[in-house]
Motif scaffolding. Structure first.
Motif, PDB file in Angstrom:
ATOM      1  N   ALA B 244       0.808  -1.222   0.000  1.00 27.29           N
ATOM      2  CA  ALA B 244       0.000   0.000   0.000  1.00 27.29           C
ATOM      3  C   ALA B 244       0.840   1.269   0.000  1.00 27.29           C
ATOM      4  CB  ALA B 244      -0.918  -0.005   1.234  1.00 27.29           C
ATOM      5  N   GLY B 245       2.148   1.146   0.119  1.00 33.82           N
ATOM      6  CA  GLY B 245       3.001   2.337   0.185  1.00 33.82           C
ATOM      7  C   GLY B 245       3.091   3.062  -1.142  1.00 33.82           C
ATOM      8  N   PRO B 246       3.592   4.306  -1.115  1.00 35.26           N
ATOM      9  CA  PRO B 246       3.755   5.057  -2.361  1.00 35.26           C
ATOM     10  C   PRO B 246       4.892   4.487  -3.198  1.00 35.26           C
ATOM     11  CG  PRO B 246       4.641   6.298  -0.515  1.00 35.26           C
ATOM     12  CD  PRO B 246       4.012   5.073   0.066  1.00 35.26           C
ATOM     13  N   LEU B 247       4.907   4.836  -4.466  1.00 34.25           N
ATOM     14  CA  LEU B 247       5.931   4.342  -5.375  1.00 34.25           C
ATOM     15  C   LEU B 247       7.302   4.928  -5.044  1.00 34.25           C
ATOM     16  CD1 LEU B 247       3.853   4.448  -8.645  1.00 34.25           C
ATOM     17  CD2 LEU B 247       5.063   2.427  -7.790  1.00 34.25           C
ATOM     18  N   THR B 248       8.331   4.116  -5.246  1.00 34.48           N
ATOM     19  CA  THR B 248       9.711   4.538  -5.014  1.00 34.48           C
ATOM     20  C   THR B 248      10.525   4.167  -6.238  1.00 34.48           C
ATOM     21  OG1 THR B 248       9.464   4.080  -2.655  1.00 34.48           O
ATOM     22  CG2 THR B 248      11.712   4.283  -3.499  1.00 34.48           C
ATOM     23  N   TYR B 249      11.195   5.150  -6.798  1.00 33.25           N
ATOM     24  CA  TYR B 249      12.104   4.863  -7.893  1.00 33.25           C
ATOM     25  C   TYR B 249      13.528   5.045  -7.399  1.00 33.25           C
ATOM     26  CZ  TYR B 249      14.643   4.888 -12.227  1.00 33.25           C
ATOM     27  OH  TYR B 249      15.543   4.579 -13.211  1.00 33.25           O
ATOM     28  N   LYS B 250      14.367   4.085  -7.711  1.00 30.55           N
ATOM     29  CA  LYS B 250      15.787   4.157  -7.355  1.00 30.55           C
ATOM     30  C   LYS B 250      16.576   4.300  -8.640  1.00 30.55           C
ATOM     31  CE  LYS B 250      19.351   1.046  -5.611  1.00 30.55           C
ATOM     32  NZ  LYS B 250      19.570  -0.254  -4.953  1.00 30.55           N
ATOM     33  N   ARG B 251      17.356   5.356  -8.709  1.00 33.11           N
ATOM     34  CA  ARG B 251      18.061   5.665  -9.943  1.00 33.11           C
ATOM     35  C   ARG B 251      19.116   4.607 -10.274  1.00 33.11           C
ATOM     36  NH1 ARG B 251      18.156  10.897  -7.461  1.00 33.11           N
ATOM     37  NH2 ARG B 251      16.730  12.305  -8.531  1.00 33.11           N
ATOM     38  N   HIS B 274       5.402  10.081  -3.888  1.00 34.78           N
ATOM     39  CA  HIS B 274       6.432   9.152  -4.354  1.00 34.78           C
ATOM     40  C   HIS B 274       7.780   9.587  -3.801  1.00 34.78           C
ATOM     41  CE1 HIS B 274       6.974  12.520  -7.122  1.00 34.78           C
ATOM     42  NE2 HIS B 274       8.219  12.116  -7.216  1.00 34.78           N
ATOM     43  N   THR B 275       8.765   8.729  -3.973  1.00 29.23           N
ATOM     44  CA  THR B 275      10.130   9.039  -3.586  1.00 29.23           C
ATOM     45  C   THR B 275      11.044   8.647  -4.735  1.00 29.23           C
ATOM     46  OG1 THR B 275       9.559   8.437  -1.322  1.00 29.23           O
ATOM     47  CG2 THR B 275      11.894   8.661  -1.804  1.00 29.23           C
ATOM     48  N   VAL B 276      12.071   9.447  -4.966  1.00 34.74           N
ATOM     49  CA  VAL B 276      13.116   9.064  -5.909  1.00 34.74           C
ATOM     50  C   VAL B 276      14.427   9.019  -5.129  1.00 34.74           C
ATOM     51  CG1 VAL B 276      14.385   9.683  -7.991  1.00 34.74           C
ATOM     52  CG2 VAL B 276      11.921  10.076  -7.879  1.00 34.74           C
ATOM     53  N   ASN B 277      15.069   7.887  -5.132  1.00 42.29           N
ATOM     54  CA  ASN B 277      16.318   7.719  -4.390  1.00 42.29           C
ATOM     55  C   ASN B 277      17.497   7.562  -5.331  1.00 42.29           C
ATOM     56  OD1 ASN B 277      15.078   7.720  -1.846  1.00 42.29           O
ATOM     57  ND2 ASN B 277      14.559   5.553  -2.051  1.00 42.29           N
TER      58      ASN B 277
END
Lengths: 425, 425, 425
Positions: B244-251, B274-277
């Motif tokens: 259920a968490g928000p989307l996370t993109y890892k570069r 969202h988060t971008v890491n």
């Protein structure tokens, strides 16, 4: 010119019915020519200019809607905003129902008349307050627009303040809006004042002021000056220059042009509340100057930006919206930006190994009695430290966090003492 | 495939006892092959793959610990998490004290069974809830693991959606975890759904889907495709795609690869939380794809990232943790990212001097009745302004702050009007 | 040397009357030479050094102002701050009114005596508390300064800790202030302690410690070492090293020199409260080392920075202001920075395709029992991932957010396992 003098000019120009062509623009330029000499250009209808064609010339003498009792319920003589710009002639009697598709109001601002144009669609219309429309009874109305749309010319003007070099600074403002004061008589007034101030200053750059109708005027000028635009080293589009809001600078498409850096530095160093925005291809004629084929280093200075205030493009954009002190402040900001563009040079520290002994040369002593000694001394140290041939005075001012004039004065003092040499520009 | 259909697939795959080798993986791939055709590869034990060696194949039929009364107090049949992955066979009676070093619990989550493996150490063990262990009386227990660890194969599968060009987009997900749902049956289900959707889209790129065990599977694939990896233009590792968490993109390791920019743009433009890491050399198989010798432009898309949720690697990572609507949302984000990768091209403005007259070409009129007119118009102005050969449509979308599809549609309209020409890719 | 030992050195040096020349500096260097061998240089008055000239040497034996009763109301013997540095001899009786222009006080800190000098103007003066001055009755005073200002020498000293290579790290501190403790006996004490610690470490770089008077001393050293300064790879100016404030690092003019990155990393990674400031051409002798002709990679480490504490350049900057634990902390920070400069190398991952199997080499196991296993493991993965020939260990530490020593230890372990090869420096 003082703020009140600029405001007088705004008030005098306000009643004229300007459009992208026609006598309103000509009369406007005649009035400006009382303050600064102008080169007026007339470009015939049909001339191809870049992707566009110069349209027919539009002139209007009178327009009204009369009710059954013969009273003018909508009257061009009261405000030229009541007629849609470029309206074709009409003379008819029609019912309110027939008339209604030609009437434009602002439902959310029911007491105000909107500003509307139809340059490239042959049609006609009236603008009025939603409140006025609501009060009109059904019945027949006499509708008349005494205008002409015919072969003629597009009119624009240039004023040049010659400089020591042919490199140019372009100051541009649109002169196509009828009775709207902040947009853009305020910009016009500031441009005139800036031109007069520059003429007394014997500037380094040549300053070219362009007074032209929006979009088609800038495009016409660009088309006719295509071979010369590479002389433009810096530029500013002036608009909405007199409202009470804080100054807003919009960067050129390049984003890091000297004028972008100069404007940002001036606004920050002055302590004024302000905003600096990135370029976008919307707004005033920076859209044309910054089109990718030209990509000129031209930014835009306004107070509240394009379409950003509730009075925008309504009858409430009248001389009361324009503040004399705001005009004066915009002029001052322009002047400070110009001073940076004029004074931003590279110097070479001729004593770059260690600090030169400033005391021996009287460079501390000469400053001893001044209250800004510390700032002046820091400016000298920064100029010496960064004058390695790679940095100009604006670089110094930015990195030192010091106002540009203080840095420029330090450079003059150091040059006077033989410690700096100016690099060829 | 809809969210509920993907969730059905997760639930169907959930009971299988997968590991990095063995029949659980084979059975998983058989089920996936019902939805998308698969190329299944079997790589023999002992094959050298980069710095590693394909291990023995592990299979398990049954495992339990029985108490003195013969009751299975730990039972593989109830959950395959109860056995440490790669446990060697055992058949013995031993006291609880002897057994205890082989029992793994989660003292901080006493009701949950942990997930443990011992791929490269020949040992055995059981996992159970700390509460269960606490309730076990002292005494002798019958301990049995009916497994085989023997020469065999490592199994992985590929599915290819052919494109117009040989340039590939790699979509990779690990298939080695036993009864864990979010990690990574959710990623597997989204990959399958994305493959089916792409197959109907006749994409520009060729899309290669990789279903392989974590680490050793990616390494095996890389070893066997070393000469072909330079075809990979973009890539995504899909994992933990359904919580259920928000989307996370890892570069990717590169940090500014097109997929990195595309994913960041899609997540930002969509307004999703969202988060971008930044890349780190820890997590899923992006570790292998982004090792310095390969340095592929492969990022990772998850919802809650690696090891970031309390149910991670426990019996609580069950199908109830995976939400159909989250699977659908992850799929949609993948699709939007793919659309950017597909549509990001460079165009040349064929009328770059000033703005072209859009009205004359019906490009304002054609939009007049639409509620998103302003956005569409801004997109056309931005595309024209930045199409100087240096910027692609993703550059435009980023700088304009407009959703990529709006920008792409503007480019299509302008190209249709003859104002844009596509640059060779 | 411990914090208390450094503090003892500060207290011992405190009473000496130092200036930019003279026996106070010589006596100071004699005391330092008890701890570290020094090369003492004597440069004659009149020697041209860069843009400056070595001034006359100043020495003072006694100075006072006596009231009508013969009592010393201002007394050099009580504190050498009472005499303006470089005061010319005087022996006269004068009224308080005549004397007053030669008296310097701090009206805002009436209980404190200021520190004043007049190196390049031949004059004389006394400094005293504003409270003392206010209590002086009108009347005649006997005024005497028993000083000499004559041909002589400027004195400075170097101490070198030889390294494996000729590349140098310069550690510089000014030794020209009389009874002021934090500025800069604290810096001197930390430099001595650092030199002693380095001597036991067999460093890679050669470390050159410079103990010289401020400005003219650094300029003299630069003038005499102009051909050798390109050996300086890194440098630190140490000053104000013992007050209770947090550490402050001021970047070199380059801003991204290795020492700038090392210091910022050490301060951040240590969790210490700290500040990192950009370079400015004001402060201590970094002004000279970072003049544009030299542009050396020399930063400055202080606790409370230049002129930033109320006791600065007053009699309150006494040994009580300097804390033994602050001296020890500054020394430790220097040491950590030095460790980064010593250990920052580039390695090449010899197994760059995929991750090498660390478990097989015992690189997980060897760490299993340690509480910092996770950090150590992350450090190995980061070192492997970034050791592509482009990144050094400081790059790894910065990007991984791990302390440099952890990263360096990971590199040693990986090198030991044959997975890394050091690149030529």
């Amino acid at each position: 010119m003082t703020g009140p003098e600029m405001h007088d000019l705004v008030r005098r120009l306000y009643p004229l019915c300007r459009s992208i062509t026609g006598d309103g623009v000509r009369r406007t330029l005649e009035i400006l020519a009382e303050s600064v000499p102008l080169d007026v250009h007339e470009v015939p209808t049909g001339t191809e200019v870049l992707d566009w064609t110069v349209p027919k010339e539009w002139n209007i003498r009178d327009a009204y809607v009369k009710d059954a009792a013969g009273r003018r319920v909508i009257d061009f003589a009261e405000s030229n905003l009541h007629v849609v710009g470029y309206s074709t002639p009409v003379s008819a009697v029609m019912s309110l129902a027939e008339l209604r598709p030609h009437l434009h109001t602002l439902p959310d601002q029911p007491a105000l008349t909107p500003y509307r144009t139809a340059y490239y669609a042959e049609t006609w219309g009236f603008c009025l307050a939603a409140d006025t429309l609501a009060a009109l009874p059904e019945g027949d109305y006499e509708v008349r627009i005494d205008s002409t749309l015919a072969e003629g010319h597009l009119t624009y003007a240039e004023h040049v303040v010659p400089g020591r070099v042919a490199d140019e600074v372009l100051i541009s403002c649109h002169v196509c809006h009828p009775s709207l004061a902040n947009d853009n008589l305020a910009g016009v007034a500031v441009a005139v004042a800036l031109a007069r101030r520059l003429a007394r200053a014997e500037p380094w750059h040549t300053y070219r002021f362009l007074f032209a109708p929006g979009t088609i005027g800038a495009i016409t000028w660009l088309a006719r000056n295509r071979e010369r635009v590479d002389r433009i080293r810096h530029g500013l589009v002036l608009a909405c220059a007199g409202d009470a809001g804080p100054l807003t600078y919009k960067r050129s498409r390049r984003g890091d042009a000297a004028v972008d850096r100069a404007a940002a530095h001036v606004l920050r160093a002055s302590g004024r509340p302000h905003t600096v925005n990135d370029f976008s291809p919307y707004g005033y004629d920076e859209r044309q100057f910054c089109s990718p084929g030209f990509d000129l280093p031209v930014g835009s200075l306004t107070r509240t930006p394009y379409a950003g205030y509730p009075e925008y493009h309504t009858s409430a954009d009248d001389p009361g919206l324009v503040r004399p002190e705001a005009l004066a402040d915009t002029l001052e900001a322009c002047w400070e930006i110009v001073q940076v563009l004029e004074g931003d040079r590279r110097y070479l520290n001729l004593s770059p190994y260690g600090e030169p002994q400033l005391g021996r040369r009287g460079l501390y002593g000469s400053l001893g009695g001044r209250s800004d000694t510390e700032q002046a001394q820091m400016a000298m140290l920064w100029v010496l430290n960064l004058s390695d041939g790679e940095h100009g005075l604006l670089d110094v001012a930015e990195r030192a966090g010091l106002p540009f004039p203080v840095v420029a004065e330090a450079a003059r003092a150091l040059q006077g003492a033989g410690l700096l040499k100016e690099r060829a520009r």
